[in-house]
Design a protein around this motif. Sequence first.
Motif, PDB file in Angstrom:
ATOM      1  N   ARG A  96      -0.763  23.698 -98.366  1.00  0.00           N
ATOM      2  CA  ARG A  96      -1.150  24.873 -98.637  1.00  0.00           C
ATOM      3  C   ARG A  96      -1.316  25.045-100.357  1.00  0.00           C
ATOM      4  NH1 ARG A  96       1.020  25.591 -93.917  1.00  0.00           N
ATOM      5  NH2 ARG A  96      -0.432  26.872 -92.754  1.00  0.00           N
ATOM      6  N   ARG A  97      -2.202  26.279-100.888  1.00  0.00           N
ATOM      7  CA  ARG A  97      -2.596  26.305-101.891  1.00  0.00           C
ATOM      8  C   ARG A  97      -1.637  26.966-102.880  1.00  0.00           C
ATOM      9  NH1 ARG A  97      -9.165  27.429-102.288  1.00  0.00           N
ATOM     10  NH2 ARG A  97      -9.757  25.277-101.271  1.00  0.00           N
ATOM     11  N   PHE A  98      -0.526  27.567-102.259  1.00  0.00           N
ATOM     12  CA  PHE A  98       0.655  28.543-102.782  1.00  0.00           C
ATOM     13  C   PHE A  98       2.043  27.726-102.592  1.00  0.00           C
ATOM     14  CE2 PHE A  98      -3.230  31.535-102.548  1.00  0.00           C
ATOM     15  CZ  PHE A  98      -3.096  32.012-103.780  1.00  0.00           C
ATOM     16  N   VAL A 156       5.189  32.888-108.153  1.00  0.00           N
ATOM     17  CA  VAL A 156       4.299  32.430-107.235  1.00  0.00           C
ATOM     18  C   VAL A 156       3.384  31.204-108.001  1.00  0.00           C
ATOM     19  CG1 VAL A 156       1.965  33.085-106.093  1.00  0.00           C
ATOM     20  CG2 VAL A 156       3.927  34.823-106.428  1.00  0.00           C
ATOM     21  N   ASN A 157       3.260  30.246-107.300  1.00  0.00           N
ATOM     22  CA  ASN A 157       2.623  29.073-107.969  1.00  0.00           C
ATOM     23  C   ASN A 157       1.316  28.859-107.226  1.00  0.00           C
ATOM     24  OD1 ASN A 157       5.806  28.418-108.434  1.00  0.00           O
ATOM     25  ND2 ASN A 157       4.641  27.911-110.203  1.00  0.00           N
ATOM     26  N   PHE A 158       0.219  28.071-108.036  1.00  0.00           N
ATOM     27  CA  PHE A 158      -0.894  27.826-107.083  1.00  0.00           C
ATOM     28  C   PHE A 158      -1.237  26.330-107.469  1.00  0.00           C
ATOM     29  CE2 PHE A 158      -5.890  28.800-107.199  1.00  0.00           C
ATOM     30  CZ  PHE A 158      -5.949  29.053-105.653  1.00  0.00           C
ATOM     31  N   HIS A 159      -2.058  25.799-106.625  1.00  0.00           N
ATOM     32  CA  HIS A 159      -2.334  24.562-106.711  1.00  0.00           C
ATOM     33  C   HIS A 159      -3.328  23.781-107.748  1.00  0.00           C
ATOM     34  CE1 HIS A 159      -6.690  24.360-105.438  1.00  0.00           C
ATOM     35  NE2 HIS A 159      -6.413  25.513-105.503  1.00  0.00           N
ATOM     36  N   TRP A 162       0.628  23.394-110.739  1.00  0.00           N
ATOM     37  CA  TRP A 162       1.833  23.341-110.314  1.00  0.00           C
ATOM     38  C   TRP A 162       2.880  23.648-111.163  1.00  0.00           C
ATOM     39  CZ3 TRP A 162       1.863  25.139-105.480  1.00  0.00           C
ATOM     40  CH2 TRP A 162       1.075  24.787-104.748  1.00  0.00           C
ATOM     41  N   VAL A 166       1.840  31.812-111.790  1.00  0.00           N
ATOM     42  CA  VAL A 166       0.494  32.725-111.543  1.00  0.00           C
ATOM     43  C   VAL A 166       1.239  34.135-111.766  1.00  0.00           C
ATOM     44  CG1 VAL A 166      -0.898  33.947-109.888  1.00  0.00           C
ATOM     45  CG2 VAL A 166      -0.729  31.308-110.010  1.00  0.00           C
ATOM     46  N   ASP A 219      -7.346  31.742-101.075  1.00  0.00           N
ATOM     47  CA  ASP A 219      -7.419  31.768-102.574  1.00  0.00           C
ATOM     48  C   ASP A 219      -6.387  32.996-102.853  1.00  0.00           C
ATOM     49  OD1 ASP A 219      -8.855  29.610-103.070  1.00  0.00           O
ATOM     50  OD2 ASP A 219     -10.801  30.598-102.634  1.00  0.00           O
ATOM     51  N   VAL A 221      -2.713  35.488-101.516  1.00  0.00           N
ATOM     52  CA  VAL A 221      -1.591  35.122-100.778  1.00  0.00           C
ATOM     53  C   VAL A 221      -1.005  36.770-100.907  1.00  0.00           C
ATOM     54  CG1 VAL A 221      -0.096  34.832-102.977  1.00  0.00           C
ATOM     55  CG2 VAL A 221       0.766  34.386-100.424  1.00  0.00           C
ATOM     56  N   THR A 246      -5.733  37.158-113.328  1.00  0.00           N
ATOM     57  CA  THR A 246      -4.903  37.256-111.876  1.00  0.00           C
ATOM     58  C   THR A 246      -5.226  38.766-111.537  1.00  0.00           C
ATOM     59  OG1 THR A 246      -3.305  35.553-112.643  1.00  0.00           O
ATOM     60  CG2 THR A 246      -2.806  37.260-110.933  1.00  0.00           C
TER      61      THR A 246
END
Length: 537
Positions: A96-98, A156-159, A162, A166, A219, A221, A246
């Motif tokens: 997953r991207r998150f 929260v982290n995003f791909h 990493w 975020v 894209d 969450v 964001t």
Amino acid sequence: MILSRRRLMGAAAALAAAALAPAARGAQASGFSPHSTGAPQPFDYGRLKGLARERAAQPFEAPTRSLPPAVAALDYDGFQSIRFVRREALWAGTGRRFAIRFFHRGYRYLEKVRMHEVVDGTAREIEYDAAMFDLRKTKLAGERLPDDLGFAGFRVNFHTDWDSDVAAFLGASYFRAIGVDRQYGISARGLAIGVGRPSGEEFPEFTDYWFERPAADADAVNVYALLDSPSVAGAYRFTIAPGASTAMDIDVALYPRTAIDDLGIAPLTSMFMTGENDRRVGSDWRPEIHDSDGLAIANGDGEWIWRPLVNAPGTRLNSFADRDPRGFGLLQRDRDFDHYQDDGAFYDRRPSAWVTPKPGGSGFGEGAVRLLEYPAGNETIDNIVACWHPGAPAQPGQERLYAYRLDFGVRAPVQSPLATVVATYTGIGGVVGLPRRYFSWRFVVDFVGGVLATLPREASVEPVITASRGDVEIASARPQHAIAGYRAMFDLKPADDSVEPIDLRLFLRLDGGALTETWLYQWTPPSPETRRALLAG
């Protein structure tokens, strides 16, 4: 209450360097994540609102703050040395991207905050495990920590990166996010109660969070939160979408326990220590020190307002009455590194935050944007608060619904078609080369944008200036070619020796039409003794 920025910023910034580790152990492509082991419960936003309503009907219970002695003994450096192990992140290794990474309790983050994962409409609590954290650099290494110790907050982290957060939620109902410059700064809160109240604010807390498992290619969450305090309980839904800015779409349902006449909706918290307009810190080598340099409002009547911030000599609470504002925010317009010269804090990269009311709530309606400013002796103090104050008090048994979008980024998502303020300067008034016969104070305001750059030099641009007290003198407006804009200047001569604040208002006009947004300012005249010293030179 004075809030330490070390509490709100330091921990998340230092913990962003998470421990490197291989792929998640036992990560699952479907079903719940390994640490989500609580009893399954049905969950959606409607159920969360029902839970908040039920809680509001019960007496308030303070959250758990007790800690094991070894954890309670952590100092600032010890707490900062705790690292979250990446392989233990929620959704790590699932493609997953998150990912969600958690904050340990300790130092000043005493409250136990419950975390839950939501999969296909079912929630399970995420259990604390000391193995989720690298404790080797702390005195906790080797300690037997209780299985129910719990967490303080999350990131929260995003791909796309990493290594960079975020957003982070930590401390009471505080949260913050980054923009394209990947720099934290301004914070937001779920709710404010009693902003500027002499008896002190009430700080509601997020006691529980739910993380809805996103699709593999999502894209955005969804994060849900339950808020509680002596006066109110509430349900929150955050849809968080990373990008150049964001964006958070936020739905709020509030259920008061008591009558509340000083609610603060969509509160923003920032720091202003010194700037070009307010040089109260002469001993610091940096020219400017602030996370935000002004409050911007797009009011319901179509007027665009810019109010430069100040490091106020005392507590100030200003209200800007409005109905259904189109938006407001605390902005960092000045993004020139040369104006700060700080290559550690990077104030030129701090994000702005903009609130846009949305359909779906009970509407912002009648009320006011409130701005609180109080003194800050150093940059670790958040001394600025801006929020929406509803005109009608909240009553027990009511449901108050609000919906808004909160953007963190370099620029506000909407821009005025008029010219905007890019700088405000102040200093002693009078005519250079002539003796000063009395005290006055000069204000210089630079405007850029709109049609200013296209005006012929002979255009009859007029500065429209009003003051709540005193005499306006030596007013002018002229082209400023260095910035492709206009500069307005005027002196204000106080009418008496009072040190009560004076409200000022200025915009530029041509042929009866406004060329610029409206500049508002609140100036506190110096004492008679200081005025005499300034005149003497």
